[in-house]
Write a protein that holds these residues in place. Structure first.
Motif, short mmCIF file in Angstrom:
data_model
loop_
_atom_site.label_atom_id
_atom_site.label_comp_id
_atom_site.label_asym_id
_atom_site.label_seq_id
_atom_site.Cartn_x
_atom_site.Cartn_y
_atom_site.Cartn_z
N ASN A 213 51.76 57.48 -11.68
CA ASN A 213 53.13 57.98 -11.82
C ASN A 213 53.97 56.89 -12.49
OD1 ASN A 213 55.39 59.57 -11.60
ND2 ASN A 213 55.58 59.41 -9.38
N LEU A 214 53.91 56.85 -13.81
CA LEU A 214 54.52 55.77 -14.57
C LEU A 214 54.97 56.28 -15.93
CD1 LEU A 214 55.06 52.66 -15.01
CD2 LEU A 214 52.71 52.53 -15.85
N SER A 215 56.18 55.89 -16.33
CA SER A 215 56.71 56.32 -17.62
C SER A 215 57.24 55.12 -18.39
CB SER A 215 57.83 57.35 -17.41
OG SER A 215 58.38 57.75 -18.65
N TYR A 216 57.04 55.13 -19.71
CA TYR A 216 57.65 54.09 -20.54
C TYR A 216 57.78 54.57 -21.98
CZ TYR A 216 52.63 52.89 -21.12
OH TYR A 216 51.27 52.92 -21.33
N ARG A 217 58.59 53.86 -22.74
CA ARG A 217 58.81 54.20 -24.14
C ARG A 217 57.62 53.74 -24.97
NH1 ARG A 217 64.29 55.59 -24.98
NH2 ARG A 217 65.64 55.00 -23.22
N GLU A 223 55.38 47.41 -29.66
CA GLU A 223 56.05 46.14 -29.94
C GLU A 223 55.41 44.97 -29.19
OE1 GLU A 223 60.09 46.86 -28.91
OE2 GLU A 223 60.50 48.10 -30.70
N ASN A 224 54.73 45.27 -28.09
CA ASN A 224 54.06 44.23 -27.30
C ASN A 224 52.55 44.25 -27.49
OD1 ASN A 224 56.19 42.87 -25.35
ND2 ASN A 224 56.74 45.04 -25.54
N LYS A 225 52.10 44.91 -28.57
CA LYS A 225 50.68 44.96 -28.93
C LYS A 225 49.82 45.61 -27.85
CE LYS A 225 50.98 40.90 -31.91
NZ LYS A 225 50.43 39.55 -32.24
N GLY A 226 50.41 46.57 -27.16
CA GLY A 226 49.66 47.36 -26.19
C GLY A 226 48.93 46.53 -25.16
N ASN A 243 53.35 44.17 -15.90
CA ASN A 243 53.58 42.77 -15.60
C ASN A 243 53.97 41.99 -16.85
OD1 ASN A 243 52.30 39.78 -15.13
ND2 ASN A 243 53.03 40.69 -13.22
N GLU A 244 53.43 42.40 -17.97
CA GLU A 244 53.69 41.69 -19.22
C GLU A 244 55.02 42.07 -19.85
OE1 GLU A 244 51.35 40.76 -23.43
OE2 GLU A 244 50.64 42.35 -22.11
N VAL A 245 55.41 43.35 -19.78
CA VAL A 245 56.55 43.81 -20.58
C VAL A 245 57.81 44.12 -19.76
CG1 VAL A 245 54.96 44.79 -22.27
CG2 VAL A 245 55.91 46.28 -20.47
#
Length: 397
Positions: A213-217, A223-226, A243-245
């Protein structure tokens, strides 16, 4: 020696109180925004944004689960979305099923992955392809064995992203109740993990999310190289990426019960141990600051109980041997006992309130028992992480 023990006990219990009173309480008393959705009878949730959304489901040999899940996803109330099923080399008839029913759904489409790639774990590859193939600016992730609580799940999870600075929404995914100690342990650990990642996100220190259950653009992903920085790490397609983004500015949470996504828990100890071993292994790759905060949280929880037992042993010895404490020792003993009892009560109240908000995951009467078993679990899990190295094997999930 006794004085040192009592001071150490007082210190770790005080650290626990800081977390409970100033971090966990943020989730306990968080005010979830109320938004109206057209057609929602209770009138408590609405799409605050009309962003285009793709619901991504990565599945391997999940035929029976997809038969139950896809109608629920297709029925979501939202003006602009589609559902993309990534069929990763399934051999149980998934492809034939998807081919035969895709015209029956308004929003469902599917893609098949034919082979595994050595440079990336299978699920991360499937997710990466899914994000490349979607034209929508937002993705909402779940698994084939999950079930959204209502047809307002999508709208509720996307609503926080109406604010331009928000790029991530962390949701909650409880496990179904089943009788037995294993199920209680799973639900307790799930609840307390949610307490941690929701509370630290509200404290502007987000560190993980749960891919059920997670959503993001999508632009945040590219932009963060996946998954590039952890491309060969087993797992981490959700928590390592977040954790990274994630930052305090770009991360939101959603605690509305209409947006919960339920999952079936593991039913055997071996399956659960394997799952948790993967999760613990992934934690090695967290940012240093996140690892330090979690080490203080977990360490103080464990040590508060270990020191409590040690102090109890010292008191028993003094009683049996008729040995008196010194005035300073007696003062520290009384102070430590008082703070420890206060910590027990605040944990019961604050985490119990959070459990009430999060689908009554663990009944409030079990809070003291949950407190103890979690301390034991963290102790054993930490020991296992230190002494057992991960096997070089790629799991799909």
């Amino acid at each position: 020696m006794i004085t040192t023990l009592l001071i150490a006990w007082l210190l770790v219990v005080s650290i626990q109180l800081i977390y409970i009173l100033f971090i966990y309480s943020r989730t306990a008393f968080y005010r979830q925004p109320e938004i109206i959705v057209s057609g929602n009878e209770n009138g408590t949730l609405a799409a605050g944004a009309t962003l285009g959304v793709t619901i991504v489901v990565c599945a391997r040999n999940e035929l029976e689960n997809l038969k139950e899940l896809l109608p629920l996803l297709d029925a979501q109330e939202y003006p602009n979305f589609d559902v993309l099923v990534m069929d990763d080399r399934s051999s149980d008839g998934t492809q034939q099923y998807l081919d035969s029913v895709v015209t029956q759904f308004r929003y469902v489409r599917h893609m098949r992955i034919e082979k595994e790639h050595e440079h990336i774990t299978p699920k991360k590859y499937a997710l990466t392809i899914a994000l490349k193939k979607t034209a929508n600016p937002v993705v909402l992730l779940t698994d084939a064995d999950c079930r959204p609580e209502t047809n307002c799940w999508l709208a509720g999870m996307i609503a926080p992203l109406a604010r331009a600075e928000k790029a991530i929404t962390l949701g909650f995914s409880p496990y179904y109740y089943q009788p037995g100690f294993l199920n209680l342990l799973i639900r307790s650990e799930t609840l307390f993990t949610a307490v941690q990642y929701f509370s630290l996100a509200l404290a502007s220190r987000p560190y993980m999310g749960v891919g059920r259950n997670l959503s993001y653009r999508t632009n945040l992903f590219f932009e963060n190289k996946g998954f590039y920085s952890h491309i060969n790490v087993t797992g981490g397609d959700d928590d390592l990426f977040i954790n990274e983004v994630a930052t305090g500015r770009n991360t939101a949470i959603c605690l509305h019960p209409d947006t919960f996504v339920w999952s079936a828990p593991k039913t055997t100890w071996s399956e659960w141990r394997q799952q948790k071993h993967r999760h613990l292994h992934v934690g090695r790759y967290y940012k240093p600051g996140n690892k330090i905060r979690l080490a203080f949280l977990v360490g103080s929880h464990l040590l508060s109980w270990i020191f409590a037992l040690a102090v109890g042993g010292v008191v028993l010895y003094h009683e049996l041997e008729a040995v008196a404490f010194s005035p300073n020792e007696w003062l520290l003993l009384q102070l430590g006992t008082g703070v420890f009892v206060f910590r027990l009560l605040t944990f019961w109240g604050v985490v119990g309130r959070i459990s009430y908000r999060l689908a009554h995951t663990v009944h409030w009467t079990f809070m003291p028992f949950m407190d103890v078993i979690l301390a034991m679990y963290y102790g054993l899990a930490s020991l296992k992480t230190l002494v057992i190295r991960p096997k070089k094997r790629i799991y799909w999930r």
